[in-house]
Design a protein around this motif. Structure first.
Motif, PDB file in Angstrom:
ATOM      1  N   GLN A 177       0.812  -1.223   0.000  1.00 59.51           N
ATOM      2  CA  GLN A 177       0.000   0.000   0.000  1.00 59.51           C
ATOM      3  C   GLN A 177       0.844   1.270   0.000  1.00 59.51           C
ATOM      4  O   GLN A 177       0.291   2.371   0.113  1.00 59.51           O
ATOM      5  CB  GLN A 177      -0.894   0.019   1.253  1.00 59.51           C
ATOM      6  CG  GLN A 177      -1.733  -1.224   1.451  1.00 59.51           C
ATOM      7  CD  GLN A 177      -2.781  -1.378   0.375  1.00 59.51           C
ATOM      8  OE1 GLN A 177      -3.368  -0.389  -0.061  1.00 59.51           O
ATOM      9  NE2 GLN A 177      -3.002  -2.602  -0.067  1.00 59.51           N
ATOM     10  N   THR A 178       2.167   1.162  -0.121  1.00 58.85           N
ATOM     11  CA  THR A 178       3.058   2.302   0.101  1.00 58.85           C
ATOM     12  C   THR A 178       2.654   3.542  -0.689  1.00 58.85           C
ATOM     13  O   THR A 178       2.532   4.637  -0.132  1.00 58.85           O
ATOM     14  CB  THR A 178       4.515   1.921  -0.221  1.00 58.85           C
ATOM     15  OG1 THR A 178       4.938   0.909   0.692  1.00 58.85           O
ATOM     16  CG2 THR A 178       5.431   3.135  -0.084  1.00 58.85           C
ATOM     17  N   VAL A 179       2.452   3.407  -1.986  1.00 54.54           N
ATOM     18  CA  VAL A 179       2.138   4.574  -2.815  1.00 54.54           C
ATOM     19  C   VAL A 179       0.829   5.211  -2.370  1.00 54.54           C
ATOM     20  O   VAL A 179       0.720   6.440  -2.230  1.00 54.54           O
ATOM     21  CB  VAL A 179       2.092   4.200  -4.308  1.00 54.54           C
ATOM     22  CG1 VAL A 179       1.616   5.374  -5.142  1.00 54.54           C
ATOM     23  CG2 VAL A 179       3.464   3.744  -4.781  1.00 54.54           C
ATOM     24  N   LYS A 180      -0.169   4.404  -2.106  1.00 54.18           N
ATOM     25  CA  LYS A 180      -1.454   4.937  -1.637  1.00 54.18           C
ATOM     26  C   LYS A 180      -1.290   5.675  -0.316  1.00 54.18           C
ATOM     27  O   LYS A 180      -1.824   6.779  -0.134  1.00 54.18           O
ATOM     28  CB  LYS A 180      -2.459   3.799  -1.460  1.00 54.18           C
ATOM     29  CG  LYS A 180      -3.000   3.199  -2.740  1.00 54.18           C
ATOM     30  CD  LYS A 180      -4.027   2.128  -2.409  1.00 54.18           C
ATOM     31  CE  LYS A 180      -4.614   1.501  -3.660  1.00 54.18           C
ATOM     32  NZ  LYS A 180      -5.593   0.434  -3.335  1.00 54.18           N
ATOM     33  N   LEU A 181      -0.576   5.073   0.616  1.00 54.23           N
ATOM     34  CA  LEU A 181      -0.415   5.673   1.942  1.00 54.23           C
ATOM     35  C   LEU A 181       0.318   7.006   1.869  1.00 54.23           C
ATOM     36  O   LEU A 181      -0.003   7.946   2.608  1.00 54.23           O
ATOM     37  CB  LEU A 181       0.342   4.704   2.859  1.00 54.23           C
ATOM     38  CG  LEU A 181      -0.423   3.431   3.232  1.00 54.23           C
ATOM     39  CD1 LEU A 181       0.492   2.436   3.920  1.00 54.23           C
ATOM     40  CD2 LEU A 181      -1.621   3.765   4.115  1.00 54.23           C
ATOM     41  N   LEU A 182       1.290   7.113   0.970  1.00 53.79           N
ATOM     42  CA  LEU A 182       2.016   8.376   0.828  1.00 53.79           C
ATOM     43  C   LEU A 182       1.135   9.446   0.190  1.00 53.79           C
ATOM     44  O   LEU A 182       1.151  10.609   0.614  1.00 53.79           O
ATOM     45  CB  LEU A 182       3.280   8.165  -0.013  1.00 53.79           C
ATOM     46  CG  LEU A 182       4.361   7.257   0.583  1.00 53.79           C
ATOM     47  CD1 LEU A 182       5.549   7.167  -0.361  1.00 53.79           C
ATOM     48  CD2 LEU A 182       4.809   7.748   1.952  1.00 53.79           C
ATOM     49  N   ILE A 183       0.382   9.077  -0.814  1.00 52.00           N
ATOM     50  CA  ILE A 183      -0.523  10.042  -1.450  1.00 52.00           C
ATOM     51  C   ILE A 183      -1.542  10.550  -0.441  1.00 52.00           C
ATOM     52  O   ILE A 183      -1.839  11.754  -0.387  1.00 52.00           O
ATOM     53  CB  ILE A 183      -1.223   9.404  -2.665  1.00 52.00           C
ATOM     54  CG1 ILE A 183      -0.218   9.160  -3.800  1.00 52.00           C
ATOM     55  CG2 ILE A 183      -2.354  10.301  -3.169  1.00 52.00           C
ATOM     56  CD1 ILE A 183      -0.791   8.400  -4.988  1.00 52.00           C
ATOM     57  N   GLU A 184      -2.065   9.662   0.376  1.00 52.83           N
ATOM     58  CA  GLU A 184      -3.099  10.039   1.340  1.00 52.83           C
ATOM     59  C   GLU A 184      -2.612  11.077   2.345  1.00 52.83           C
ATOM     60  O   GLU A 184      -3.389  11.896   2.817  1.00 52.83           O
ATOM     61  CB  GLU A 184      -3.601   8.789   2.075  1.00 52.83           C
ATOM     62  CG  GLU A 184      -4.499   7.908   1.211  1.00 52.83           C
ATOM     63  CD  GLU A 184      -4.825   6.583   1.875  1.00 52.83           C
ATOM     64  OE1 GLU A 184      -4.207   6.272   2.920  1.00 52.83           O
ATOM     65  OE2 GLU A 184      -5.681   5.851   1.347  1.00 52.83           O
ATOM     66  N   GLN A 185      -1.316  11.073   2.666  1.00 51.94           N
ATOM     67  CA  GLN A 185      -0.798  12.034   3.648  1.00 51.94           C
ATOM     68  C   GLN A 185      -0.796  13.470   3.118  1.00 51.94           C
ATOM     69  O   GLN A 185      -0.703  14.422   3.883  1.00 51.94           O
ATOM     70  CB  GLN A 185       0.606  11.635   4.091  1.00 51.94           C
ATOM     71  CG  GLN A 185       0.659  10.454   5.006  1.00 51.94           C
ATOM     72  CD  GLN A 185      -0.020  10.661   6.346  1.00 51.94           C
ATOM     73  OE1 GLN A 185      -0.299   9.711   7.056  1.00 51.94           O
ATOM     74  NE2 GLN A 185      -0.302  11.893   6.733  1.00 51.94           N
ATOM     75  N   PRO A 193       8.566   7.186   2.864  1.00 54.41           N
ATOM     76  CA  PRO A 193       8.274   6.165   3.871  1.00 54.41           C
ATOM     77  C   PRO A 193       9.560   5.792   4.596  1.00 54.41           C
ATOM     78  O   PRO A 193      10.629   5.692   3.974  1.00 54.41           O
ATOM     79  CB  PRO A 193       7.760   4.999   3.027  1.00 54.41           C
ATOM     80  CG  PRO A 193       8.522   5.131   1.728  1.00 54.41           C
ATOM     81  CD  PRO A 193       8.756   6.609   1.513  1.00 54.41           C
ATOM     82  N   LEU A 194       9.485   5.589   5.887  1.00 51.50           N
ATOM     83  CA  LEU A 194      10.680   5.174   6.617  1.00 51.50           C
ATOM     84  C   LEU A 194      11.065   3.753   6.213  1.00 51.50           C
ATOM     85  O   LEU A 194      10.256   2.832   6.282  1.00 51.50           O
ATOM     86  CB  LEU A 194      10.422   5.209   8.126  1.00 51.50           C
ATOM     87  CG  LEU A 194      11.554   4.638   8.983  1.00 51.50           C
ATOM     88  CD1 LEU A 194      12.774   5.550   8.930  1.00 51.50           C
ATOM     89  CD2 LEU A 194      11.110   4.428  10.417  1.00 51.50           C
TER      90      LEU A 194
END
Length: 756
Positions: A399-407, A414-415
């Motif tokens: 989900q990395t790309v989604k989670l970064l966009i959501e922020q 991401p760490l």
């Protein structure tokens, strides 16, 4: 006569006592209502720093009036030289309408590099306690004219010199001070106020003083060592340890803006131990509410030989994001990896929106390649985000790309950390020369003891940038090249310290000095989720046929994921093993990939022993029961193999042979090759070991027919070896055994005589 004296003295004492204890004695002034405080600040653009300032002001319900928004900045490069006069001019104009409001308190502060740590009630109370009409911020460093130092009034304790980033006073007095301004926009505002303050007559007339002990204003320049965070049950405060004060206004003047960013990660209510991150879910993007997902350009950078590159691309392929919304740009600087990229492209050429590769033949520097990647997004109006990732990043979170966009941050990463180490993809602070320094919270962030979204000065390896930012704030096209810095450091420094010319199509020479205040773009790292890890590229030897096999020391987690059987851990959680013969245990240990690569490595080496008794590889030069084999030492894999035994065989040994603690040592470690043409079987024998492992490296029926092992004492045979599974059995006395004939094809097994 004495009586008269007594009466006089007594009457004086009565008058004195009456004055002290009288109910008519002067009382403390009534608190100033918070509605009587007006904050005035100058900001010509809504920078990240300005938005943070307003966020802290709104948290405390300050009444703020912004001056100059949308105007061209003509006040000089205040971050690096004198200037700021435009702020005084704007304040002068604003005060003309407020001059008659005698009970109005005006707080004039900077905004790009300033946050509030307390509320209006506190600041008004401290202003009243100062008992002056006008109070300026103070600092320990004099600027801009050091020659004026001797003219400052001496102070017993506290900061001596005026700072113009913070002024509080009654409106009529502030108006009378700023009405004296008749200079240019790029003249220095601090020098203007300093000269007024140093005039004894004006100082007395306006009843001015400095906030010597930082009760209200904390300037960080020259004072970083005396400022700490104070964690309590409520919000986090900034504490000045030199004067034991809790400043209300914190100003990151000079070169302390990065330290202010650190403080701003906590103050006033961004993060605390009780509630964690307070703003992490503010202004987030809900992707489920969008009609379609944003377009993302993925920039992949392979700048050195990198272990587990095929696995890196597989993780890219399995990202939970619509593949038609992903375009891929790959810069590969290593000829060795061309085969990996070619194979991935052939298998997935139609998966992504587009797939562009720039190879080593282009001879691009890292900086040039990274600029090219950003440019592809910058020039494409449909590119909503640019996701840069280096080949040494193993994203385990789909989900990395989604989670970064959501922020919803302009730049966010991401760490990711090196396994079991404190090495990560960000720095919490910088040294004076601009390189790594450890911030107070670095370890807690890396170990996820403090979870949130953190404003940091440096990031690398993997990050997401908004396309709109690339086309506006970061529209210059050479951000990865700066002096002698590496590309990532150059990008971060350019983003942090970004200053640009006035918005003119072609600035004239006379306007060249008219620069905006620094409007750096904030960079964030998030550790709200476990995103993945950094793999080590150090000591990566690419002289072998399958080089990742040798990574058991440098990258043990990735090695285990690639080469250990997926059911291995079930041995311990579900007793996932078998006992086909007495004291013969059968369990999964190697993945299919491990088996294939070990066989390939041996065949690539090619020097099979031929199954002869004469063998110079062993002590004495004679093998009683020879096999057609290659020793692990011959391919330089002995240390790695012994480590494999200690890490993955020893735990099984303790489970099945309870009470026996193996040393995990073996002199004989080899791969045997059985074929009908060379050596088809092995006669009955004992092994020179306490126990032996025998791992099947290929499949019966599809790769060979026949084979297996017979234990004579128990008249027990195992004729269906499973690829990747190992037999474990005692080597001496009880388990005389033989290798059953291979009737067709080629059978491979890996053997170790453990604890000889």
């Amino acid at each position: 006569m004495e009586y008269l004296k007594f009466c006089f003295v007594f009457s004086c004492w009565i008058k004195f006592a009456s004055s002290v204890y009288s109910t008519d004695a002067p009382k403390s002034p009534a608190p100033i209502p918070k509605e009587k405080l007006l904050v005035l600040t100058v900001a010509t653009e809504e920078t990240d720093g300005f938005r943070r300032f307003m966020q802290s002001a709104n948290y405390f319900n300050y009444t703020v009036k912004v001056l100059g928004m949308g105007e061209a900045w003509k006040g000089g490069d205040v971050g690096r030289s004198i200037g700021g006069g435009q702020k005084v001019k704007l304040l002068k104009k604003a005060m003309e309408d407020l001059a008659d409001q005698e009970d109005l308190v005006v707080l004039s502060v900077d905004s790009y590099d300033l946050i509030f740590a307390g509320g209006p009630e506190e600041i008004l109370r401290k202003f009243q306690q100062a008992n002056h009409k006008v109070l300026f911020a103070a600092e320990g460093l004099i600027w801009p004219d050091k020659r004026l130092a001797d003219k400052y009034p001496s102070v017993r304790s506290g900061k001596r010199y005026l700072n113009s980033g913070g002024i509080i006073g009654y409106a009529p007095y502030i108006n009378r001070i700023v009405s004296q301004w008749n200079l240019h926009d790029n003249d220095d505002d601090q020098l203007f106020y300093t000269k007024i303050y140093l005039d004894p007559l004006q100082r007395e007339t306006f009843n001015m003083t400095l906030d010597h002990k930082c009760q209200i204003f904390q300037n960080l320049n020259g004072a970083v060592d005396e400022v700490l965070l104070k964690f309590g049950t409520g919000r986090v405060r900034v504490r000045n340890t030199a004067y034991d004060s809790l400043p209300v206004v914190v100003h990151g003047n000079g070169n302390t803006k990065m330290y202010l960013n650190y403080l701003g990660n906590y103050v006033p209510n961004a993060w605390n131990y009780e509630h964690g991150c307070s703003h992490c879910d503010d202004d987030v993007v809900d992707l489920s509410q969008l009609k379609e997902y944003p377009n993302v350009l993925v920039g992949v950078f392979i700048e050195q030989p990198t272990p587990f590159l095929p696995e890196f691309f597989q993780r890219l392929l399995t990202l939970d994001y619509p593949k038609d919304k992903l375009k891929v740009f790959v810069h590969n600087n290593e000829v060795y990896h061309e085969k990996h990229i070619q194979r991935f492209w052939e298998e997935n050429r139609n998966v992504f929106g587009s797939f562009k590769v720039v190879g080593p033949e282009e001879n691009l520097s890292q900086g040039e390649a990274r600029n090219m990647g950003m440019d592809l997004c910058r020039k494409d109006a449909t590119c909503d985000y640019y996701f840069s990732i280096d080949s040494d990043v193993m994203l385990t979170n789909r989900q990395t790309v989604k989670l970064l966009i959501e922020q919803n941050r302009k730049i966010i990463g991401p760490l990711v950390t090196r396994h079991s180490k404190l090495w990560s993809n960000f720095w919490g602070a910088l040294s004076l020369d601009g390189y790594y320094a450890r911030s107070e919270d670095y370890v807690d962030i890396v170990q996820r003891k403090r979870v949130g979204v953190w404003n940091i000065p440096y990031m690398a390896h993997v990050y997401l940038v908004k396309g709109s930012v690339l086309r506006n704030e970061l529209k210059e096209r050479n951000y990865f090249v700066l002096e002698k810095l590496d590309p990532d450091m150059a990008l971060c420094r350019n983003a942090r310290e970004m200053t640009s010319h006035r918005e003119k199509d072609s600035p004239s020479p006379e306007s060249f000095h008219m620069l905006r205040p620094p409007k750096g773009v904030f960079m964030y790292i998030t550790n709200r989720h476990d995103f993945g890890r950094l793999i080590s590229t150090a000591n990566y030897n690419i002289s072998h046929y399958n080089n990742d096999l040798w990574q058991i020391f440098e990258n043990p987690v990735d090695w285990k994921e690639k080469y250990i059987h997926p059911n291995y851990t079930r041995i311990f959680t579900e007793n996932f093993l078998e006992q086909p013969c007495p004291d013969v245990f059968w369990f999964p240990v190697f993945s299919e990939k491990a088996c294939d690569e070990i066989v390939e490595e041996m065949e690539h080496y090619g020097s099979w022993s031929g199954g002869k008794h004469e063998d110079k590889r062993i002590a004495g030069g004679y093998e009683t029961v020879p096999t057609d084999d290659i020793h692990m030492k011959q391919i330089g894999f002995d240390k790695e193999w012994l480590h494999f035994i200690r890490e993955f065989i020893s735990p099984v040994t303790l489970k099945v042979f309870s009470g026996y603690y193996t040393k995990g040592y073996a002199l004989m470690n080899f791969v045997v090759k059985y074929t009908p043409e060379r050596q088809a079987y092995l006669r009955p024998h004992h092994d020179s070991s306490t126990f032996t492992i025998n791992i099947a490296l290929n499949n019966k029926d599809s790769d060979f027919q026949g084979g297996g092992c017979r234990f004579h004492r128990y008249n027990c045979s195992i004729e269906s070896p499973r690829k990747g599974w190992s037999f474990m059995h005692p080597g001496r006395l009880t388990h005389l055994h033989e290798g059953l004939p291979t009737t067709n094809g080629t059978r491979y097994i890996a053997v170790s005589f453990i604890d000889p």
